[in-house]
Design a protein around this motif. Structure first.
Motif, PDB file in Angstrom:
ATOM      1  N   SER A  56       0.832  -1.206   0.000  1.00 42.36           N
ATOM      2  CA  SER A  56       0.000   0.000   0.000  1.00 42.36           C
ATOM      3  C   SER A  56       0.866   1.256   0.000  1.00 42.36           C
ATOM      4  N   HIS A  57       1.981   1.203   0.718  1.00 41.80           N
ATOM      5  CA  HIS A  57       2.924   2.329   0.732  1.00 41.80           C
ATOM      6  C   HIS A  57       3.501   2.541  -0.666  1.00 41.80           C
ATOM      7  N   LEU A  58       3.917   1.458  -1.298  1.00 38.37           N
ATOM      8  CA  LEU A  58       4.482   1.572  -2.641  1.00 38.37           C
ATOM      9  C   LEU A  58       3.417   2.033  -3.632  1.00 38.37           C
ATOM     10  N   GLY A  59       2.202   1.544  -3.460  1.00 39.66           N
ATOM     11  CA  GLY A  59       1.110   2.005  -4.310  1.00 39.66           C
ATOM     12  C   GLY A  59       0.857   3.491  -4.148  1.00 39.66           C
ATOM     13  N   ALA A  60       0.949   3.974  -2.911  1.00 37.33           N
ATOM     14  CA  ALA A  60       0.744   5.397  -2.646  1.00 37.33           C
ATOM     15  C   ALA A  60       1.840   6.244  -3.276  1.00 37.33           C
ATOM     16  N   ILE A  61       3.067   5.726  -3.285  1.00 37.84           N
ATOM     17  CA  ILE A  61       4.170   6.441  -3.936  1.00 37.84           C
ATOM     18  C   ILE A  61       3.890   6.573  -5.430  1.00 37.84           C
ATOM     19  N   TRP A  62       3.441   5.458  -6.034  1.00 28.12           N
ATOM     20  CA  TRP A  62       3.098   5.527  -7.458  1.00 28.12           C
ATOM     21  C   TRP A  62       1.939   6.489  -7.695  1.00 28.12           C
ATOM     22  N   ALA A  63       0.909   6.431  -6.865  1.00 28.48           N
ATOM     23  CA  ALA A  63      -0.263   7.295  -7.041  1.00 28.48           C
ATOM     24  C   ALA A  63       0.134   8.764  -6.989  1.00 28.48           C
ATOM     25  N   ALA A  64       1.077   9.103  -6.115  1.00 29.16           N
ATOM     26  CA  ALA A  64       1.540  10.490  -6.036  1.00 29.16           C
ATOM     27  C   ALA A  64       2.277  10.884  -7.313  1.00 29.16           C
ATOM     28  N   LYS A  65       3.087   9.969  -7.858  1.00 26.94           N
ATOM     29  CA  LYS A  65       3.817  10.248  -9.091  1.00 26.94           C
ATOM     30  C   LYS A  65       2.874  10.405 -10.273  1.00 26.94           C
ATOM     31  N   ALA A  66       1.842   9.549 -10.313  1.00 21.38           N
ATOM     32  CA  ALA A  66       0.953   9.500 -11.469  1.00 21.38           C
ATOM     33  C   ALA A  66      -0.264  10.402 -11.339  1.00 21.38           C
ATOM     34  N   GLY A  67      -0.447  11.011 -10.161  1.00 21.96           N
ATOM     35  CA  GLY A  67      -1.657  11.792  -9.929  1.00 21.96           C
ATOM     36  C   GLY A  67      -2.896  10.916  -9.952  1.00 21.96           C
ATOM     37  N   ALA A  68      -2.754   9.688  -9.437  1.00 19.01           N
ATOM     38  CA  ALA A  68      -3.826   8.704  -9.525  1.00 19.01           C
ATOM     39  C   ALA A  68      -4.842   8.851  -8.392  1.00 19.01           C
ATOM     40  N   THR A  69      -6.057   8.448  -8.676  1.00 22.00           N
ATOM     41  CA  THR A  69      -7.111   8.349  -7.669  1.00 22.00           C
ATOM     42  C   THR A  69      -7.035   6.970  -7.028  1.00 22.00           C
ATOM     43  N   THR A  70      -7.088   6.911  -5.693  1.00 24.71           N
ATOM     44  CA  THR A  70      -7.033   5.633  -4.980  1.00 24.71           C
ATOM     45  C   THR A  70      -8.437   5.176  -4.620  1.00 24.71           C
ATOM     46  N   ILE A  71      -8.747   3.925  -4.955  1.00 24.89           N
ATOM     47  CA  ILE A  71     -10.075   3.367  -4.717  1.00 24.89           C
ATOM     48  C   ILE A  71      -9.920   2.014  -4.027  1.00 24.89           C
ATOM     49  N   ALA A  72     -10.647   1.798  -2.947  1.00 24.95           N
ATOM     50  CA  ALA A  72     -10.676   0.487  -2.305  1.00 24.95           C
ATOM     51  C   ALA A  72     -11.511  -0.459  -3.168  1.00 24.95           C
ATOM     52  N   ALA A  73     -10.980  -1.630  -3.471  1.00 25.81           N
ATOM     53  CA  ALA A  73     -11.701  -2.573  -4.319  1.00 25.81           C
ATOM     54  C   ALA A  73     -13.072  -2.913  -3.735  1.00 25.81           C
ATOM     55  N   ALA A  74     -13.169  -2.905  -2.408  1.00 22.53           N
ATOM     56  CA  ALA A  74     -14.436  -3.243  -1.754  1.00 22.53           C
ATOM     57  C   ALA A  74     -15.536  -2.236  -2.058  1.00 22.53           C
ATOM     58  N   THR A  75     -15.183  -1.051  -2.555  1.00 27.66           N
ATOM     59  CA  THR A  75     -16.189  -0.013  -2.829  1.00 27.66           C
ATOM     60  C   THR A  75     -16.611   0.026  -4.297  1.00 27.66           C
ATOM     61  N   LEU A  76     -16.087  -0.883  -5.128  1.00 30.35           N
ATOM     62  CA  LEU A  76     -16.371  -0.820  -6.565  1.00 30.35           C
ATOM     63  C   LEU A  76     -17.806  -1.199  -6.908  1.00 30.35           C
ATOM     64  N   ALA A  77     -18.413  -2.073  -6.144  1.00 24.98           N
ATOM     65  CA  ALA A  77     -19.777  -2.510  -6.447  1.00 24.98           C
ATOM     66  C   ALA A  77     -20.715  -1.304  -6.497  1.00 24.98           C
ATOM     67  N   GLY A  78     -21.462  -1.200  -7.575  1.00 23.39           N
ATOM     68  CA  GLY A  78     -22.420  -0.109  -7.717  1.00 23.39           C
ATOM     69  C   GLY A  78     -21.844   1.164  -8.292  1.00 23.39           C
TER      70      GLY A  78
END
Length: 240
Positions: A56-78
């Motif tokens: 998750s830490h490494l993912g957050a580093i990438w998200a900051a570099k890419a300007g990405a939106t972070t989404i919990a997979a559990a919230t994708l339904a609907g």
């Protein structure tokens, strides 16, 4: 008996900044992959590693570099996949928790890949039929490149413990760090939990951190009743 006080609950949020990520043999290949972005041959990547490994830490580093939106997979339904893709680069966290959102993830992947939309997903283990029952989604996920992070090794556990202790301004003998690192589960979450409990216990006793306190905290975390034996082992490391 020493007086105890009720410590305030001042738990520190884990730092996910790039400078807070420590590199060791267990995570170097995954870190180098994130560092190479955006020079990837594929726009998607799955970060695989056990709980507490730092994905998750490494993912957050990438998200900051890419300007990405972070989404919990559990919230994708609907949720509407097209709207999510329109937002740009995406980090989907914890694929195992996706539950009824598999159809949404399937459509999201189908929309993202042709557009070469940057998409990083984190998971505890490689996608398989035991955690994905939608065959088309499983096929897509198995085609995505992946990189694995191992459980923290000795060097990483020691570096993380030192950083966490410094964050709380706790001054301890370096031998206490060695003692704790050898006895904790090899998990960054275990290291965070240990330091938090150590800080709270020292505050409650109005005491500096000692190896005896550390031994008792470790014993409590292990669910054991051998605190006296652990404390004796701790004292064998020398005076505190």
């Amino acid at each position: 008996m020493a007086a105890r006080q009720l410590p305030l609950d001042l738990a520190l949020e884990p730092g996910f900044a790039a400078e807070d990520f420590f590199i060791s043999g267990s995570n170097e290949s995954a870190y180098q992959m994130i560092e190479r972005w955006p020079d990837w041959s594929n726009s998607a990547l799955i970060l695989i590693g056990p709980a507490g490994s730092g994905k998750s830490h490494l993912g957050a580093i990438w998200a900051a570099k890419a300007g990405a939106t972070t989404i919990a997979a559990a919230t994708l339904a609907g949720r509407e996949p097209a709207a999510l893709v329109a937002a740009g680069a995406l980090l989907i966290e914890d694929l195992e928790a996706i539950g009824p959102g598999q159809a949404q993830l399937f459509h999201l992947v189908n929309l993202a890949l042709p557009r070469r939309l940057p998409l990083v997903m984190t998971a505890r283990r490689p996608p398989g039929p035991d955690n994905f029952d939608l065959p088309d989604l499983l096929s897509r996920l198995r085609l995505a490149p992946s990189v694995s992070i191992g459980a923290p090794d000795d060097a990483l556990m020691r570096m993380v413990l030192v950083k966490l202790l410094m964050d709380r301004q706790l001054v301890v003998d370096v031998r206490l760090v060695d003692y704790a690192a050898l006895r904790l589960d090899y998990s960054l979450e275990a290291a965070r939990s240990f330091v938090e409990k150590l800080d709270r216990e020292a505050l409650a006793r109005k005491s500096r951190v000692t190896r005896q306190i550390a031994a008792e905290v470790l014993s409590a975390m292990a669910g054991g009743d051998d605190g006296e034996a652990d404390a004796g082992a701790a004292e064998a490391y020398g005076p505190t």
